[in-house]
Every structure is written in structure tokens, then in C-alpha cells.
Design an enzyme around this catalytic site. Structure first.
Site, PDB file in Angstrom:
ATOM      1  CE  LYS A   1       0.585  -3.778  -4.468  1.00 54.99           C
ATOM      2  NZ  LYS A   1       0.954  -2.706  -5.198  1.00 54.99           N
TER       3      LYS A   1
ATOM      4  CB  SER B   1       0.276  -3.746  -8.909  1.00 58.42           C
ATOM      5  OG  SER B   1       1.063  -3.188  -7.895  1.00 58.42           O
TER       6      SER B   1
ATOM      7  CB  SER C   1       1.503   0.145  -8.366  1.00 59.70           C
ATOM      8  OG  SER C   1       2.047  -0.418  -9.846  1.00 59.70           O
TER       9      SER C   1
END
Length: 462
Positions: free
Chosen positions: A81, A158, A182
Site C-alpha cells: 500500500k 482505504s 481498511s
């Protein structure tokens, strides 16, 4: 010739194939890079480290062939990420404001993955500042949920790009972060496995922060075993993250295949079913029945508070702590900050120190109450999200998809999201397994038993 598809193989399958030398890391990286190039429209990656990944694959192949394999993950690719720092490389945190931000350090979790021989394919998209559950990003782009080729649907946030990458065959495993759901929400909407660890289990050093109280990095994977393999490598003390010093290293693999016979699994109260889509509830009920059929004892303890109470309190903490880190950016209207992100973080500006400390004290009390209420249960089962993935144009940006997930962060729990069905439209549904602090091995054990009693992980998007 290997019998496994290098694009769709699990981490465990790749590990076995590399060990038996029936497949080369070079072949796997080549196949994944080729597919990433052909699936750019999914927008999973913000940066692909093609040259470096090929070089690392060649090195891993030579090391394995020469008898210098460093461990079971040597040569296995992974995506990170775009909150995870790699020294000297850009980490944007999903923000156009930080599009030229060069990482000053390498995150501990990245160091551990590389030390285990894993190959970083690139960085995946995220909601700006990791502050959002739907996966949308106005300025950097929103990844497409791979389960609907015609309608642009929510990938979950997210950790949006990480979920899409694993689900769409662009990486066998990826790292996300989970502050209010997330990791679990992208896992749920993309039809994969997501592990939310207890705070302190995996170091956050070198990971761009949103909430120091609630942030937890973790894997998004194609199988429960893969999540366990990554957790085993990443967890453990790190002097650069004091929270980790409370935990000794854990290995969930010896318990993984232990089954659920005799375990006490709690189901959510009847009142929490309101607001959950009918197809999601049907999948949830079928999951509970399946686990009961495997010998688990289903219990129905009353919970001290509603999930909505935990969700609201979580939002307050995130806005205050998020404002600490990026308040100067969201307050500067000349900067290209996502207009949906500003109103989520700016309320933190108006919370007094007293009110913030009162909120933290209430959180501690709520944790005690919940632990007492669930003292005799090994896990609490809920849907991961209330609906299947939504069309982007139907998203209410003032709301959140984290109704069931935020409780895991707020109450200091660990949790696992596992696929548990599909809607009539072919969209994935997901089961959340919430366990007491530090009981990742139990969550993974329950998830493994459920996964192997069903075949939901066998389906793939087009």
C-alpha cells in the site's frame, strides 16, 4: 512444467513450487508484470517497480537453485500500500500534495518482507491519507472493483489498490493498513481474505500514520493460510514502535488446521441485522450454520453497546489523531486535497484536549465491558460490510462502510474477513471473525476451517 498458474497461485502454492523447483520466481514475476500491464484500467497500482522486481526475481531464482533459499517466502511477490515507506522512493499516501514525497526510511514491515526474500512488485493505490472506507480518490484515481467489468463499483478502502491487486491476479498477496476497517472492507468487496491484527502486533514504523491509537498493518491474501504466513513474518517486537514491545512473536500455523469443534462462536444481536442487505444476511446465516455443522457451539451473548456507538467513537478518535498529522494540509484550501477527505478530518480541529482524553478513557472502559461480555466466547461473527460493493455514483461520502469493522479497532480486537458467498449479481459477500486481543491464531483457525468447508475462494473475477 508446473501445474499451478503463476498468476493465480497462492503464496503457499508458490512457496511449495519454488522449493520443489517446479516453478521459477522469474516466471511468476514475468507473468504478473505482463498481467499488470494488461489490466491497467483496474488502476490498482500507483507505481510498478518492474526493473527492480525482475532483478530480484533473477537473484531469488539463483539463490534457490544454488541451495541458498532463505525461507519459505523467498521469491514470492508482494504489493505494498502506498503508505509504506521504502527509503528513496516516493510514498504519496494517496495525496497529490505528497506526489513528490521521498521516503526518508524503509518501514519495518518492508524490511521484514524483503529479509524473508519477498519481491516488491510496486505500490498500490489508497484513499487519501487512508481516511475512507469506500476506496475512492478524487485526484489520484479510484481503482475498479474487478467483479463488475461494466459498472465502476467500490473497491473498498482505504487499502483499495491492495484489494484489487490480489483479487484481480495482479499480486498473490498485498499489504494494507486498517484503522477502522481498511484491510477488511477491501477484502470483503473484492472477495479475498483480510487480516486485521491487534494494535502492536505488527510494527507501524515507516508507515504513514492516520491514528497512532488504532492503526494496524496487515495482509490481504487469497487464502487464510497465506494471511497466516505473512503474519508470521511480520509480527514481533520492533524497538522503533513501542506498542510492539508488549507482544512476543506468534506463529499461527501450528493451530491453523485445528478445526472449530468445541469453540464458542458468538453471533451478533438481532437488532444489528437491521440495515444489512438481505443477500448479505443470508450469506451470514449460512456461514453460522456451516461453522455449527463443523462442531462449533453458537452462543448469543448480549453486547454492552451497539456497533453504531463503537463506530461513532472510532470516528472521533481518527479525526482528532488524523488532524494532528495532516490538519495543516486539510486546512489549506489552496492545496489539492480530496474534497471528501477534508470534512472527515477537519472536525478533529474542534475537539478539546479534555474531550479527547475523555474519549480515550471511555474507549478503555468499553474494552473492559466488551471483554467481560465475550469472556466465554472465542469469537464474535458478523458480516464484514452491510452491503455488497456499490456503484461509485451511489456512494454517500458523508457516511461510512465501516459499521461492523470499526469495533475491531476501537475495542482492541483482531479480526479476519473471509469470503462467504456471492450476490445474485455475482458480487462477493464476506464474514468477519472478531477475536480477543492477541488471538490472531484463533481467528485464522476459524477462518481456515470455514474456508475449507466451502469453495468461495475458488471463484475469480473475469
Amino acid at each position: 512444467m508446473s501445474r499451478i498458474d503463476p498468476v493465480w497461485a497462492t503464496v503457499a502454492e508458490l512457496s511449495t513450487a519454488f522449493g520443489e523447483r517446479t516453478l521459477s520466481p522469474v516466471d511468476v514475476v514475468d507473468a504478473l508484470l505482463d498481467r499488470i500491464g494488461k489490466r491497467e484500467a483496474l488502476h490498482a497500482y500507483i507505481a510498478v517497480h518492474e526493473a527492480e522486481a525482475r532483478l530480484a526475481a533473477e537473484a531469488a531464482d539463483k539463490a534457490i537453485r544454488s541451495g541458498h533459499r532463505v525461507g519459505p517466502l523467498h521469491g514470492v511477490p508482494i504489493a505494498l500500500k502506498d503508505l509504506v515507506d521504502l527509503q528513496g522512493r516516493v510514498t504519496t499516501g494517496g495525496s497529490k500534495v505528497w506526489q513528490d514525497r521521498v521516503s526518508p526510511v524503509t518501514a519495518t514491515l518492508a524490511e521484514r518482507l524483503v529479509a524473508a526474500g519477498m519481491i516488491v512488485l510496486g505500490k498500490t493505490h489508497t484513499v487519501e491519507f487512508a481516511m475512507g472506507s469506500f476506496g475512492t480518490n478524487t485526484h489520484m484515481g479510484t481503482p475498479r472493483n474487478p467483479w463488475d467489468p461494466t459498472v465502476h463499483r467500490t473497491p473498498g478502502g482505504s487499502s483499495s489498490g491492495s484489494g484489487v491487486a490480489v483479487a484481480a491476479g495482479l499480486a498473490p498477496v498485498a499489504i494494507g493498513t486498517d484503522t477502522g476497517g481498511s484491510v477488511r472492507i477491501p477484502a470483503a468487496w473484492c472477495g479475498i481474505v483480510g487480516l486485521k491484527v491487534t494494535a502492536g502486533r505488527i510494527s507501524t514504523y515507516g508507515v504513514l500514520p492516520l491514528s497512532t491509537t488504532l492503526d494496524t498493518p496487515g495482509p490481504l491474501a487469497r487464502s487464510v493460510e497465506d494471511a497466516a504466513l505473512i503474519f508470521r513474518v511480520l509480527n514481533g517486537p520492533d524497538p522503533r514502535d513501542p506498542q510492539t514491545l508488549a507482544w512476543t512473536p506468534a506463529d499461527p500455523l501450528p493451530q491453523l488446521r485445528g478445526g472449530v469443534a468445541g469453540l464458542r462462536l458468538a453471533v451478533m444481536p438481532e437488532a444489528e441485522r437491521a440495515g444489512v442487505a438481505a443477500d448479505v444476511l443470508a450469506a451470514y446465516d449460512a456461514s453460522v450454520d456451516a461453522l455449527a455443522g463443523l462442531g462449533a457451539r453458537i452462543v448469543r451473548p448480549p453486547l454492552p453497546h451497539r456497533f453504531s456507538d463503537y463506530a461513532a467513537a472510532t470516528g472521533r478518535i481518527i479525526s482528532v489523531e488524523g488532524y494532528r498529522f495532516v490538519g495543516h494540509l486539510v486546512d489549506d484550501m489552496s492545496l489539492p486535497v480530496d474534497p471528501h477527505i477534508r470534512p472527515r478530518i477537519q472536525p478533529g480541529r474542534n475537539v478539546s484536549a479534555r474531550d479527547y482524553l475523555v474519549t480515550l478513557a471511555e474507549m478503555s472502559e468499553h474494552r473492559r465491558q466488551f471483554a467481560a461480555a465475550l469472556a466465554d466466547a472465542d469469537a464474535l461473527l458478523t458480516p464484514t460490510v452491510q452491503t455488497a460493493a456499490l456503484p461509485i455514483d451511489q456512494v454517500d461520502q458523508s457516511g461510512t462502510a465501516a459499521y461492523f469493522t470499526r469495533a475491531g479497532n476501537y475495542l482492541g480486537l483482531c479480526a479476519l474477513a473471509v469470503p462467504n458467498g456471492f450476490t445474485p449479481e455475482g458480487l462477493p459477500t464476506s464474514l468477519q471473525i472478531l477475536c480477543h486481543a492477541g488471538q490472531e491464531a484463533t481467528a485464522l483457525r476459524i477462518g481456515w476451517a470455514y474456508e475449507h468447508a466451502t469453495d468461495w475462494t475458488a471463484r475469480r473475477p473475469a
